[in-house]
Design an enzyme around this catalytic site. Structure first.
Site, short mmCIF file in Angstrom:
data_model
loop_
_atom_site.label_atom_id
_atom_site.label_comp_id
_atom_site.label_asym_id
_atom_site.label_seq_id
_atom_site.Cartn_x
_atom_site.Cartn_y
_atom_site.Cartn_z
CB SER A 136 6.90 -23.97 7.83
OG SER A 136 7.17 -22.72 7.21
CE1 TYR A 149 10.65 -22.58 12.01
CE2 TYR A 149 10.77 -21.75 9.77
CZ TYR A 149 10.02 -22.14 10.87
OH TYR A 149 8.65 -22.10 10.79
#
Length: 262
Positions: A136, A149
């Site tokens: 990501s 995260y």
């Protein structure tokens, strides 16, 4: 057994579903996994495209879940591993239940690297294979109100590049797909629907998946989905971490969601 074989995780929805869909259309048989019964519905769709599909409902945060998925392949050589399973977790770290924190870490990091090691060893022994890992652009910035995260994605992004280098002379390629915010159930599951990033317009998961699949087939090291995300990741590389954390806060802090007008 003349057909190619792929393992796709997180395949019941979102980017993982679209990746599995592409693989089925491209002539792969599949082992697909997710942590919900929705994987069986998704598997039926893939089967309708002519693929032989093994659906596995498993918690890939656990070694047992990963072992169940790998075992379901029954020793069949894996041509492509698309390790996409991941969870998010919003809100302030000190307010999070540690069981939820641990599950995010174990899904995004522990389960992913364990599966990659199992499949990667098989690929290296054969001298061929493609690995796509969903990282990501979140890995480029300290994620205030998404601290765990973003930390896991920083690990995955780094891990992907390191593994690619280790395997550079083996016939096995490693590609890191780095999307930005994508239109999936990610933000709802992460309890982030009262945040700006949770309610903003997002990328189409089908477009993101196609970009990742094509990069994997081409053997590229990484691909960032979307020109805005490419710009954001480039800026992040030259911006102090404290500033990045404050910018992330403005997107991810509870209560930052856009108010509906009219």
């Amino acid at each position: 057994m003349n057909r190619k074989f792929a393992i796709v995780t997180g395949a019941s929805s979102g980017i993982g579903y679209e990746l599995a869909l592409i693989c089925a259309k491209e002539g792969y048989d599949l082992a697909v996994a997710a942590d919900s019964p929705d994987i069986y519905t998704a598997a039926a769709t893939f089967q309708n495209l002519g693929a032989a599909v093994i659906p596995v409902e498993a918690d890939l945060a656990t070694e047992e879940g990963v072992d169940r998925l790998y075992g379901a392949a029954a020793g069949r050589p894996v041509d492509a591993l698309l390790a996409n399973a991941g969870h998010g977790l919003g809100r302030a770290f000190l307010d999070q239940d540690f069981r939820d924190v641990r599950h995010v870490i174990d899904t995004n990091v522990t389960g992913t690297v364990y599966l990659v090691q199992l499949v990667g060893r098989q690929m290296r022994a054969r001298g061929e294979g493609r690995i796509l890992i969903t990282g990501s652009i979140a890995g480029f910035m300290p994620g205030a109100f998404q601290a765990v995260y973003n930390g896991t994605k920083a690990f995955i992004d780094s891990f992907s590049f390191a593994l690619r280098n280790e395997l550079k002379d083996t016939g096995v390629t490693v590609t890191c797909l780095m999307p930005g915010a994508t239109e999936t159930d990610f933000f709802e599951r992460a309890d982030m629907m009262d945040t700006k990033v949770g309610t903003d317009t997002k990328d189409d998961p089908a477009d993101v998946a196609r970009l990742g699949y094509d990069a994997m087939i081409a053997g590229k090291g990484d691909v960032v989905a979307g020109w805005m995300n490419k710009l954001q990741s480039a800026i992040a590389n030259v911006t102090p971490a404290g500033i990045l954390a404050e910018q992330h806060r403005k997107m991810a802090e509870p209560g930052t969601a856009k108010k509906n007008e009219g």
